[in-house]
Design a protein around this motif. Structure first.
Motif, PDB file in Angstrom:
ATOM      1  N   ILE A 206       0.837  -1.199   0.000  1.00  0.00           N
ATOM      2  CA  ILE A 206       0.000   0.000   0.000  1.00  0.00           C
ATOM      3  C   ILE A 206       0.875   1.252   0.000  1.00  0.00           C
ATOM      4  O   ILE A 206       0.606   2.222  -0.722  1.00  0.00           O
ATOM      5  N   TYR A 207       1.960   1.216   0.787  1.00  0.00           N
ATOM      6  CA  TYR A 207       2.879   2.359   0.792  1.00  0.00           C
ATOM      7  C   TYR A 207       3.536   2.526  -0.580  1.00  0.00           C
ATOM      8  O   TYR A 207       3.733   3.652  -1.060  1.00  0.00           O
ATOM      9  N   PRO A 213       1.093   5.282  -8.008  1.00  0.00           N
ATOM     10  CA  PRO A 213      -0.221   4.631  -8.139  1.00  0.00           C
ATOM     11  C   PRO A 213      -0.386   3.819  -9.424  1.00  0.00           C
ATOM     12  O   PRO A 213      -1.276   2.957  -9.474  1.00  0.00           O
ATOM     13  N   ARG A 214       0.424   4.032 -10.452  1.00  0.00           N
ATOM     14  CA  ARG A 214       0.254   3.348 -11.733  1.00  0.00           C
ATOM     15  C   ARG A 214       1.371   2.331 -11.989  1.00  0.00           C
ATOM     16  O   ARG A 214       1.619   1.968 -13.133  1.00  0.00           O
ATOM     17  N   VAL A 218       3.608  -3.319  -8.664  1.00  0.00           N
ATOM     18  CA  VAL A 218       3.067  -3.135  -7.314  1.00  0.00           C
ATOM     19  C   VAL A 218       1.611  -3.566  -7.251  1.00  0.00           C
ATOM     20  O   VAL A 218       1.188  -4.282  -6.326  1.00  0.00           O
ATOM     21  N   LEU A 219       0.815  -3.162  -8.234  1.00  0.00           N
ATOM     22  CA  LEU A 219      -0.605  -3.531  -8.224  1.00  0.00           C
ATOM     23  C   LEU A 219      -0.799  -5.027  -8.389  1.00  0.00           C
ATOM     24  O   LEU A 219      -1.699  -5.622  -7.775  1.00  0.00           O
ATOM     25  N   ASP A 241      -7.878  -1.636 -10.003  1.00  0.00           N
ATOM     26  CA  ASP A 241      -6.842  -0.631 -10.266  1.00  0.00           C
ATOM     27  C   ASP A 241      -5.815  -1.150 -11.256  1.00  0.00           C
ATOM     28  O   ASP A 241      -5.358  -0.416 -12.149  1.00  0.00           O
ATOM     29  N   TRP A 242      -5.431  -2.421 -11.091  1.00  0.00           N
ATOM     30  CA  TRP A 242      -4.458  -3.024 -12.004  1.00  0.00           C
ATOM     31  C   TRP A 242      -5.012  -3.072 -13.430  1.00  0.00           C
ATOM     32  O   TRP A 242      -4.317  -2.768 -14.401  1.00  0.00           O
ATOM     33  N   ALA A 243      -6.285  -3.467 -13.580  1.00  0.00           N
ATOM     34  CA  ALA A 243      -6.878  -3.564 -14.916  1.00  0.00           C
ATOM     35  C   ALA A 243      -6.999  -2.193 -15.584  1.00  0.00           C
ATOM     36  O   ALA A 243      -6.870  -2.078 -16.811  1.00  0.00           O
TER      37      ALA A 243
END
Length: 337
Positions: A206-207, A213-214, A218-219, A241-243
């Motif tokens: 999460i950090y 964010p993109r 990580v996602l 979010d990943w999709a």
């Protein structure tokens, strides 16, 4: 009442008479030789008990203590003793837990540092979620080739003793780059997942996501960590979010289909499986999954189309069984019509 040899009901006058009677019996001046101290202690206990009973008699209506009042007062006193004992036990357990934690995480608490500290603030790369801590001292153990260097660091949650090589000193005059934060939390999350601590890995990721964010890596790892930890709602949000970021590849939609199926949302799982099959048309497993999900939705034609596509791509014998189940749906649907 036992010390004063008193029985309920009684009033304040009865308590005073009992006090005088017991004082005549247990006064130190009339004690046998060598027993004055025991008589004095017992007389003090009698006086304390008499004071307590007098206060009880003054507080009741009419000034007379009944058996029920004595029973209620005794129950309250027992409850108070139990509460005090429980609080003392809990305080003792907290002290023992603190001592055990200090023995594990702060073994150099009583030692003077072996080495002076030049850089005061540092971050543990093995546990980046601890944040920035204050280095209290550097210590050495062992000797020769087996010598180890330790850092005693005070973090927000407590003092920790960690290998000095795992610390990275922080220079607040420069901003912390986002890619370094992502790399730090990503490596820590991979170590946690290797140890089977998937929820801890998800918290670390999460950090990393907040820093970038993109970031697809990580996602993807966050989705896997939440899914393995059994947090299906959080895994569904992460895979969405990943999709959105990795829109044209089938991996995110394939994970989404599995997660939605575990959640029991078969319609959403079928839609995700359809998107995964469209983006990976040569994947027999994707078409097989789509056909199986459509079969659960009683979509005979859609299931047959997907399963025949999977069979043409070389899927195994389970596809033939699914095709047979889809063909068996025809009489049922005719009967419903």
């Amino acid at each position: 009442m036992l010390l004063l040899e008193l029985e309920a009901p009684f009033d304040k006058r009865d308590v005073q008479l009992a006090r005088r009677r017991m004082a005549k019996r247990w006064h130190p001046d009339i004690a046998p030789s060598g027993r004055q101290f025991e008589h004095e202690r017992h007389l003090k206990a009698i006086n304390l008990a008499a004071d307590q009973l007098e206060r009880l008699a003054e507080g009741v209506r009419g000034g007379r203590v009944t058996r029920n009042a004595v029973r209620a007062s005794s129950a309250a006193a027992r409850q108070a003793r139990e509460d005090a004992g429980r609080r003392a036990y809990e305080a003792q357990e907290r002290a023992r837990a603190h001592a055990r934690e200090r023995e594990v995480h702060d073994p150099f608490a009583s030692r003077v540092p072996d080495h002076s500290v030049v850089h005061r603030y540092a971050r543990c790369q093995s546990y980046p979620e601890w944040g920035v801590g204050t280095v209290a001292g550097i210590y050495f153990t062992g000797g020769g080739e087996d010598m180890q260097q330790w850092a005693r660091v005070k973090f927000a949650h407590g003092i920790r003793t960690v290998p000095a090589g795992s610390m990275k000193f922080v220079d607040f005059s420069k901003p912390d780059p986002a890619d370094e934060r992502v790399e730090r939390f990503l490596l820590a999350a991979q170590r946690a997942m290797a140890d089977g601590q998937y929820l801890l890995a998800a918290q670390r990721l999460i950090y990393a996501r907040d820093a970038e964010p993109r970031n697809v890596a990580v996602l993807r790892l966050m989705t896997l960590a939440f899914w393995q930890a059994g947090k299906l709602d959080e895994a569904a949000r992460a895979v969405r979010d990943w999709a959105r970021v990795d829109r044209e590849r089938p991996a995110a939609h394939r994970f989404a289909a599995r997660i939605y199926e575990d959640m029991g949302a078969i319609d959403l799982a079928a839609e995700a499986a359809e998107r995964a099959a469209e983006r990976g048309p040569s994947d027999a497993g994707a078409w097989e999954r789509l056909g199986r999900l459509r079969l659960r939705l009683m979509d005979r034609e859609g299931a047959l189309s997907a399963l025949r596509r999977a069979s043409a791509l070389g899927a195994g014998g389970e596809v033939r069984e699914l095709i047979a189940q889809a063909l068996a749906l025809e009489p049922q649907l005719a009967g419903q019509r």
